[in-house]
Design a protein around this motif. Structure first.
Motif, mmCIF file in Angstrom:
data_model
loop_
_atom_site.group_PDB
_atom_site.id
_atom_site.type_symbol
_atom_site.label_atom_id
_atom_site.label_comp_id
_atom_site.label_asym_id
_atom_site.label_seq_id
_atom_site.Cartn_x
_atom_site.Cartn_y
_atom_site.Cartn_z
ATOM 1 N N GLU A 164 0.834 -1.204 0.000
ATOM 2 C CA GLU A 164 0.000 0.000 0.000
ATOM 3 C C GLU A 164 0.869 1.255 0.000
ATOM 4 O O GLU A 164 0.614 2.206 -0.743
ATOM 5 N N LYS A 165 1.901 1.227 0.798
ATOM 6 C CA LYS A 165 2.800 2.378 0.866
ATOM 7 C C LYS A 165 3.656 2.479 -0.391
ATOM 8 O O LYS A 165 3.935 3.583 -0.885
ATOM 9 N N ALA A 166 4.055 1.312 -0.925
ATOM 10 C CA ALA A 166 4.930 1.309 -2.096
ATOM 11 C C ALA A 166 4.222 1.780 -3.357
ATOM 12 O O ALA A 166 4.878 2.144 -4.335
ATOM 13 N N ARG A 167 2.891 1.765 -3.359
ATOM 14 C CA ARG A 167 2.160 2.294 -4.512
ATOM 15 C C ARG A 167 2.115 3.817 -4.503
ATOM 16 O O ARG A 167 1.874 4.443 -5.529
ATOM 17 N N LEU A 168 2.365 4.391 -3.333
ATOM 18 C CA LEU A 168 2.319 5.851 -3.201
ATOM 19 C C LEU A 168 3.711 6.469 -3.166
ATOM 20 O O LEU A 168 3.902 7.601 -3.620
ATOM 21 N N GLU A 169 4.674 5.741 -2.613
ATOM 22 C CA GLU A 169 6.041 6.247 -2.505
ATOM 23 C C GLU A 169 6.994 5.261 -3.184
ATOM 24 O O GLU A 169 6.842 4.047 -3.026
ATOM 25 N N PRO A 170 7.971 5.764 -3.926
ATOM 26 C CA PRO A 170 8.899 4.862 -4.638
ATOM 27 C C PRO A 170 9.890 4.206 -3.676
ATOM 28 O O PRO A 170 10.776 4.864 -3.138
ATOM 29 N N HIS A 171 9.728 2.908 -3.475
ATOM 30 C CA HIS A 171 10.606 2.174 -2.558
ATOM 31 C C HIS A 171 11.448 1.109 -3.264
ATOM 32 O O HIS A 171 12.452 0.658 -2.701
ATOM 33 N N LEU A 172 11.048 0.687 -4.443
ATOM 34 C CA LEU A 172 11.742 -0.405 -5.125
ATOM 35 C C LEU A 172 12.971 0.124 -5.861
ATOM 36 O O LEU A 172 12.882 1.080 -6.634
ATOM 37 N N ARG A 173 14.115 -0.522 -5.613
ATOM 38 C CA ARG A 173 15.376 -0.055 -6.202
ATOM 39 C C ARG A 173 16.102 -1.253 -6.806
ATOM 40 O O ARG A 173 16.736 -2.035 -6.095
ATOM 41 N N ASP A 174 15.996 -1.393 -8.110
ATOM 42 C CA ASP A 174 16.578 -2.557 -8.775
ATOM 43 C C ASP A 174 18.083 -2.416 -8.977
ATOM 44 O O ASP A 174 18.832 -3.368 -8.798
ATOM 45 N N ARG A 175 18.531 -1.253 -9.375
ATOM 46 C CA ARG A 175 19.952 -1.048 -9.647
ATOM 47 C C ARG A 175 20.505 0.000 -8.684
ATOM 48 O O ARG A 175 19.950 1.090 -8.563
ATOM 49 N N VAL A 176 21.594 -0.358 -8.046
ATOM 50 C CA VAL A 176 22.245 0.565 -7.110
ATOM 51 C C VAL A 176 23.462 1.152 -7.815
ATOM 52 O O VAL A 176 24.416 0.440 -8.116
ATOM 53 N N ASN A 177 23.416 2.441 -8.113
ATOM 54 C CA ASN A 177 24.517 3.052 -8.863
ATOM 55 C C ASN A 177 25.170 4.222 -8.138
ATOM 56 O O ASN A 177 25.937 4.977 -8.732
ATOM 57 N N SER A 178 24.881 4.391 -6.866
ATOM 58 C CA SER A 178 25.600 5.384 -6.066
ATOM 59 C C SER A 178 25.404 5.048 -4.595
ATOM 60 O O SER A 178 24.563 4.221 -4.241
ATOM 61 N N GLY A 179 26.215 5.693 -3.744
ATOM 62 C CA GLY A 179 26.060 5.500 -2.311
ATOM 63 C C GLY A 179 27.213 4.799 -1.639
ATOM 64 O O GLY A 179 27.443 4.979 -0.443
#
Length: 536
Positions: free
Chosen positions: A44-59
């Motif tokens: 429910e929360k993930a449909r409203l806020e972007p939480h899915l991160r397939d590729r990590v390219n910084s950090g």
């Protein structure tokens, strides 16, 4: 209708994709960001806020201003618009064909035909994936009985065909409505559990490649049921089982998980090592190999640079202003420090308990020794090789003892090769002289002449690779240590000392040669010099 420029440039625009700003880039933010991969996804929360991160390219070293993240799909609707009018007819034909059972049966015959492939064929998977991406979940009901039929057969080619179909459907369902995704998992997960528990030596590589495909460049929360199952299986595996296959199946599939997730696996690392650690002396060689691989992997994913703030500006500034011995890149190995010190404390006891003769390889001392050599050997060949020295130094006295073991050739060979390769890696600046000190102590204090014989060549390798970084006082001490070996009572040691001295002098400044000329020379040294006239 799609922009013609996008068609020419082959660009796609995912309506679920968002640019998330990094408001407060700190080390604590990075840790929390990585921990989120382990937490179950709130749809429910993930449909409203972007939480899915397939590729990590910084950090890892520094954070960009933003990072890419995705919303979860709607529970009922597809996120992508319908095909443009010019493509509707073609898509309609594909949809019509994909609804026919005959099409999937013909494809099944092709996929499960006999060939030499030991892993899934990605072209086959991509074909199925593309169909389900394009036409949605419609053909799924037609394909289900075909996949179930293939899974019932234990023959390798049939299993490979089933794995290719299953991987294609699961990958193609990435943007299905979440209700349809849940239905797919409710059907597929029990099948996979049954498959994984009944695989044999012929099919392990097939299903391992299936898992590698499933986790490649993917947020683990997209495949949460599969992740949960593999983690649960790993923690419940019986490492004392007499059947090596039952253990190896679980560890092999679990390795596919963590290797493909990479840095995203950080949140699980500590608990996995806690499960592995009591079994470091396992009687199964394959288990020891998997533990050493996990220790190497964990050293790598838990490696953290140390800028005060993980931003490009801070890193560049501190690289310019920090003192030479500052550990800005996190080159010191600290993650396994406690485990290494524990090993250093226990090795003397294990050495006393070591079994004699042909049973020696069954000893805890030998088994853990092989694991340590495997692990450190893998580390010194990896991108974070410099971090290995903090683990090697406390264990060096034991590594030297490994080399003189005469009833376990495997352990002795591994230890010798590790020490040799170690000398070719540049250590952290603060440890350059510590490594030399360990070599000198072993040469001077070891009661075994074989240890001296094996360490002397290491001195010349280390000096050749690290010479410009070694202080003059240490070079003088090195000359003294080598020269004292010229007086050794064992002729092999004297000859090796002469060879080592010759090699060192060839790459030394002239002042070292002059200093050596005024050193008092014994009769044994004169004999060595006579046998090696190129010394002077």
């Amino acid at each position: 209708m799609q922009d013609p420029a996008d068609l020419v440039l082959e660009q796609n625009h995912n309506p679920l994709k968002r640019q998330v700003p990094v408001v407060d880039p700190t080390q604590e933010f990075t840790d929390e960001w990585l921990e989120e991969f382990k937490a179950p996804l709130d749809l429910e929360k993930a449909r409203l806020e972007p939480h899915l991160r397939d590729r990590v390219n910084s950090g890892w070293l520094s954070w960009r201003k933003t990072y890419n993240a995705y919303l979860a799909p709607d529970p009922e609707k597809y996120p992508f618009p319908h095909a443009d009018q010019a493509s509707e007819e073609a898509v309609g034909v594909i949809r019509e064909i994909a609804q026919k059972e005959s099409f999937w049966k013909e494809l099944k015959t092709h996929y499960s035909s006999e060939n030499n492939a030991e892993v899934i064929v990605q072209d086959d998977v991509s074909c199925v994936k593309s169909i389900f991406q394009l036409v949605g979940h419609g053909p799924f009901e037609v394909l289900k009985p075909i996949v179930e039929e293939l899974l019932e057969k234990q023959e390798k080619n049939k299993q490979r065909g089933a794995a290719e179909f299953l991987a294609g459907v699961l990958a193609g369902s990435k943007h299905w409505p979440t209700n349809k995704q849940l239905e797919l998992w409710q059907w597929s997960l029990p099948l996979m559990k049954k498959i994984f528990s009944h695989t044999n030596n012929d099919t392990i590589s097939i299903w391992s490649s299936f898992l590698e495909y499933m986790f490649y460049r993917k947020d683990p929360r997209r495949v949460q049921p599969l992740v949960d199952y593999l983690v649960e299986e790993f923690h419940s595996v019986n490492f004392q089982s007499e059947s090596t296959l039952e253990i190896i199946k679980v560890l092999c599939y679990f390795r596919a998980l963590y290797e493909q997730l990479g840095w995203k696996f950080s949140a699980w690392t500590d608990e996995v090592l806690r499960t592995y650690w009591p079994h470091i002396a396992s009687e199964h060689d394959e288990v020891v190999a998997y533990i050493s691989e996990m220790m190497t992997f964990s050293s790598k994913v838990m490696w953290r640079p140390n800028p005060s703030v993980p931003t490009t500006e801070a890193f560049v500034r501190e690289s310019r202003t920090a003192p030479l011995d500052a550990d800005l890149m996190g080159a010191r190995g600290v993650f396994h420090e406690g485990r290494v010190l524990e090993l250093a404390r226990k090795f003397p006891q294990w050495r006393e308990e070591r079994l004699p003769g042909v049973r020696a390889f069954q000893s805890t001392y030998d088994r853990v020794g092989v694991l340590v050599c495997r692990w450190l050997f893998q580390m010194v060949h990896d991108t974070n090789a410099i971090t290995a020295f903090d683990y090697i130094l406390p264990l060096m006295p034991e590594l030297f003892r490994f080399t003189e073991i005469n009833d376990n050739d495997d352990l002795a060979t591994r230890a010798g090769l590790l020490l040799n390769r170690m000398c070719g890696v540049i250590p952290p600046r603060r440890l350059i002289h510590s490594v030399l000190d360990q070599l000198f102590q072993a040469i001077q204090k070891s009661p075994s002449w074989r240890v001296r014989l094996k360490i002397l060549p290491l001195v010349q390798i280390y000096y050749f690779r690290q010479g410009p970084l070694i202080k003059d006082v240490m070079i003088s001490e090195m000359m003294e240590v080598i020269c004292r070996c010229l007086d050794d009572e064992v002729v092999e040691v004297r000859e090796m000392a002469a060879t080592t001295l010759s090699a060192v002098l060839r790459v030394s400044p002239r002042r070292s040669v002059v200093a050596l000329k005024v050193t008092p020379v014994s009769s044994q040294r004169r004999l060595c010099f006579a046998q090696h006239p190129r010394l002077f």
